[in-house]
Scaffold this active site. Structure first.
Site, PDB file in Angstrom:
ATOM      1  N   ASP A 416       0.866  -1.182   0.000  1.00  0.00           N
ATOM      2  CA  ASP A 416       0.000   0.000   0.000  1.00  0.00           C
ATOM      3  C   ASP A 416       0.903   1.233   0.000  1.00  0.00           C
ATOM      4  O   ASP A 416       1.590   1.506   0.988  1.00  0.00           O
ATOM      5  CB  ASP A 416      -0.868  -0.056   1.272  1.00  0.00           C
ATOM      6  CG  ASP A 416      -1.874   1.082   1.356  1.00  0.00           C
ATOM      7  OD1 ASP A 416      -1.653   2.125   0.702  1.00  0.00           O
ATOM      8  OD2 ASP A 416      -2.862   0.927   2.092  1.00  0.00           O
ATOM      9  N   HIS A 417       0.865   1.955  -1.098  1.00  0.00           N
ATOM     10  CA  HIS A 417       1.812   3.062  -1.250  1.00  0.00           C
ATOM     11  C   HIS A 417       1.484   4.246  -0.336  1.00  0.00           C
ATOM     12  O   HIS A 417       2.286   5.162  -0.183  1.00  0.00           O
ATOM     13  CB  HIS A 417       1.820   3.517  -2.718  1.00  0.00           C
ATOM     14  CG  HIS A 417       3.123   4.114  -3.166  1.00  0.00           C
ATOM     15  ND1 HIS A 417       4.155   4.412  -2.306  1.00  0.00           N
ATOM     16  CD2 HIS A 417       3.566   4.494  -4.397  1.00  0.00           C
ATOM     17  CE1 HIS A 417       5.169   4.939  -2.974  1.00  0.00           C
ATOM     18  NE2 HIS A 417       4.830   5.002  -4.250  1.00  0.00           N
ATOM     19  N   ARG A 418       0.314   4.215   0.299  1.00  0.00           N
ATOM     20  CA  ARG A 418       0.024   5.276   1.278  1.00  0.00           C
ATOM     21  C   ARG A 418       0.889   5.076   2.518  1.00  0.00           C
ATOM     22  O   ARG A 418       1.153   6.016   3.260  1.00  0.00           O
ATOM     23  CB  ARG A 418      -1.457   5.220   1.708  1.00  0.00           C
ATOM     24  CG  ARG A 418      -2.416   5.588   0.615  1.00  0.00           C
ATOM     25  CD  ARG A 418      -3.844   5.313   1.049  1.00  0.00           C
ATOM     26  NE  ARG A 418      -4.044   3.904   1.398  1.00  0.00           N
ATOM     27  CZ  ARG A 418      -5.191   3.397   1.841  1.00  0.00           C
ATOM     28  NH1 ARG A 418      -6.238   4.178   1.990  1.00  0.00           N
ATOM     29  NH2 ARG A 418      -5.291   2.116   2.132  1.00  0.00           N
ATOM     30  N   ILE A 420       3.748   2.594   2.573  1.00  0.00           N
ATOM     31  CA  ILE A 420       5.108   2.154   2.260  1.00  0.00           C
ATOM     32  C   ILE A 420       5.648   2.966   1.078  1.00  0.00           C
ATOM     33  O   ILE A 420       4.984   3.077   0.048  1.00  0.00           O
ATOM     34  CB  ILE A 420       5.112   0.657   1.838  1.00  0.00           C
ATOM     35  CG1 ILE A 420       4.300  -0.215   2.817  1.00  0.00           C
ATOM     36  CG2 ILE A 420       6.530   0.157   1.613  1.00  0.00           C
ATOM     37  CD1 ILE A 420       4.941  -0.509   4.114  1.00  0.00           C
TER      38      ILE A 420
END
Ligand code: CAO
Length: 444
Positions: A416-418, A420
Site C-alpha cells: 500500500d503506497h500510502r 510504504i
C-alpha cells in the site's frame, strides 16, 4: 388479557459475552415483532437483536456497555392475548445463529465501513436468506444513522466510517453524499455506477454472449463472491505498487531436502513456504511498517507487535486466507504441521472464523503450481503481501566472469503506497532475499 413475556438473548452462535452498544427501547415503548431492541457488537460486526413479539416494553434489564450471553434477560414486554405466540427459543436462536453465520461468512458490507475489520473471506457455511433482514450483520452504524442514510437513499455499506472501530457517523453519510454528488457532476456520461469510495466507474455493458455461441451460466461460489468483493475493494481503494526481486534458494533447497527424512518421521512434509514464512517475519521485525494497518481515519498507523501470517490457500470453492499465528515463536516443523492442517481445513470448508482473523501480512505462494511472476493484491487492512512464484534453475553471473547454476525464487511484494515508500519496498524485498538466500541469517 395482558401477558408479560421475558425477552431473552437467544443463541447467537459462537459469540458469548458480547457488548451492548445501543439500547434502542425504553420502558413504555410500543414495539412491533422484529423491531430492533438492542445492538450488539463483536470484534467483527454489529448485529441487531429483534423483538420476538409485538407489545409494550415494561422494563429494560440491560444498558449500554453490558456484556451479555445467551439467556440474558433483555427486557419484559406486555403482549396482548391476540398476539401470536412467542417463537420457540430454538427457532429464534436459529434465526440469530444464521445471522451470525452470515457475519462470519459475509462481513463484506461491514468491512466496507470498517477499515479496522479483518479478513479476506470467512468460513464455509452458506449465508442464509436473512441477509437482508433486521438480523443481518451491517455496517457499523446505529439505527438512527442507518435510517438517516436510508432517507437519503445512501447504501450505508458504501460509506467509510470515521468513528470508533470504523463506525459510520452522521458526518460520514453527509460527506459521502457530498462527494457522490460532486463526482456525479463530473461524471462523463449518464448511467454511471459507483465503484465505492465515491469513485465513479462506468458500468460494464450487459452482453448476451449466447448471440455468439453456446454458453452455460454458473453461479459463483459464496466464497468467490465474498473474496471478489474484498479484492475489488482492495484493488480500487489501495494504491498498489509491486516490487519484484528474487532469492537464490540453492542452499535452502539442499537444507530442506536434507531434512526430508527427519520431517517424515515427524509426520510433516517440508516445503519452501515455511522457511519463507520465517524469513518474512524477520523482515517484518526489521522494517515494522510492513507489519501495520492504517486506522479508520487514515491518519494513524497501527504497528503490530505480533506476527500472524495469512497464507492464501487454493480451495475448490475459491481463495481463502487462513492465518498462522505467532510465526516468530514457532519452528519450521510446527509451522509445516499447522500449515497443512489449516490448508486441509480450508479445502474441506471447515475453517472457523478464528482461523481467518488477526493476520498481519499475507503470503500467496503459487510456486507449487507454476508461473514466473504475478502481482498479488494487498489483503487490506494489511499493507503488504508477498507473492512467491516457481523457483527455476538459472545461470547466475559471477564476479570472476563465469556463470553458476542457481535455483532462483521469484518474489513479488505488493504494498500500500500510502504506507510504504518505494525505497522501503525495495529494502524489504532485498532484505528478504538475503534472508532466504542464506536462511541461517534468520537466526541472527
Ligand atoms: N518453487 C518451486 N517449487 C515449489 C515452490 C516454489 N516456489 N513452492 C512449493 N514448491 C513445491 C513444493 O516443494 C512441493 O514439492 P515437493 O513435494 O517435491 O517438495 C510442491 O511444489 C507442492 O507444494 P504445495 O503447493 O503442496 O505446498 P506449499 O507449502 O508450497 O503451499 C499452499 C501450500 C496451501 C499455499 C498451496 O497448496 C496453495 O494452495 N497454493 C495456492 C495459493 C493461491 O491460490 N494463491 C493465489 C492467491 S491470489 O488469487
Amino acid at each position: 388479557m395482558a401477558n408479560i413475556e421475558k425477552i431473552l438473548l437467544p443463541d447467537v452462535g459462537d459469540f458469548d459475552d458480547i457488548e451492548i452498544i445501543e439500547v434502542i427501547i425504553s420502558a413504555g415503548d410500543d414495539v412491533n415483532k422484529d423491531d430492533s431492541i438492542i445492538m450488539l457488537e463483536s470484534d467483527k460486526a454489529t448485529m441487531e437483536i429483534p423483538s420476538p413479539v409485538s407489545g409494550k416494553i415494561q422494563s429494560v434489564a440491560v444498558k449500554v456497555g453490558d456484556r451479555i450471553s445467551e439467556g440474558t434477560l433483555i427486557a419484559e414486554i406486555e403482549t396482548s392475548e391476540s398476539q401470536p405466540p412467542v417463537p420457540a427459543p430454538a427457532a429464534a436462536a436459529k434465526q440469530v445463529a444464521s445471522a451470525v453465520a452470515a457475519v462470519e461468512v459475509a462481513p463484506v458490507a461491514a468491512q466496507v465501513a470498517s477499515a479496522a475489520s479483518q479478513n479476506l473471506e470467512r468460513a464455509s457455511s452458506p449465508v442464509s436468506d436473512l441477509a437482508d433482514s433486521a438480523l443481518t450483520p451491517i455496517a457499523h452504524a446505529s439505527p438512527s444513522i442507518r435510517r438517516f442514510a436510508r432517507e437519503l437513499g445512501v447504501d450505508i455499506s458504501r460509506v467509510n466510517g470515521s468513528g470508533n472501530k470504523g463506525r459510520v457517523l452522521k458526518e460520514d453519510v453527509q460527506g459521502y453524499v457530498k462527494s457522490t454528488l460532486a463526482s456525479a457532476g463530473t461524471a462523463a456520461a449518464p448511467g454511471r455506477g459507483s465503484g465505492g469510495m465515491g469513485l465513479q466507474i462506468s458500468q460494464a455493458p450487459v452482453i448476451d454472449f449466447s448471440k455468439f455461441g453456446e454458453t452455460e451460466t454458473q453461479v459463483l461460489s459464496r466464497i468467490k463472491k465474498i473474496s471478489g468483493a474484498h479484492l475489488h475493494r482492495s484493488w480500487v481503494s489501495v494504491p498498489h505498487v509491486t516490487q519484484f526481486d528474487e532469492a537464490d534458494i540453492t542452499g535452502l533447497e539442499e537444507f530442506r531436502k536434507s531434512l526430508a527424512k527427519e520431517a517424515e518421521k515427524k509426520g510433516v512434509r517440508l516445503t519452501p513456504l515455511v522457511f519463507i514464512m520465517k524469513a518474512v517475519v524477520c523482515a517484518l521485525q526489521e522494517i515494522p511498517e510492513f507489519n501495520s494497518s492504517l486506522d479508520a481515519s487514515g491518519d494513524n498507523l497501527i504497528l503490530k507487535k505480533y506476527f500472524h501470517i495469512g497464507v492464501a490457500v487454493d480451495t475448490p470453492n475459491g481463495l481463502m486466507v487462513p492465518v498462522i499465528r505467532d510465526v516468530d515463536k514457532k519452528g519450521i516443523y510446527q509451522l509445516s504441521a499447522e500449515l497443512s492442517a489449516v490448508a486441509a481445513r480450508a479445502r474441506d470448508g471447515k475453517l472457523s472464523p478464528a482461523d481467518m482473523q488477526g493476520g498481519c501480512f499475507s503470503i500467496s505462494s503459487l510456486g507449487g503450481i507454476g508461473g514466473t511472476q504475478f502481482t498479488p493484491i494487498v489483503n487490506a487492512p494489511e499493507v503488504a503481501i508477498l507473492g512467491v512464484a516457481r523457483a527455476k534453475m538459472q545461470p547466475v553471473y559471477q564476479s570472476d566472469g563465469t556463470f553458476k547454476p542457481a535455483l532462483m525464487l521469484p518474489l513479488a511484494l505488493s504494498y500500500d503506497h500510502r504506507v510504504i515508500d518505494g525505497a522501503q519496498g525495495a529494502r524489504f524485498t532485498n532484505y528478504l532475499s538475503q534472508l532466504i538466500s542464506d536462511i541461517r541469517r534468520v537466526l541472527l
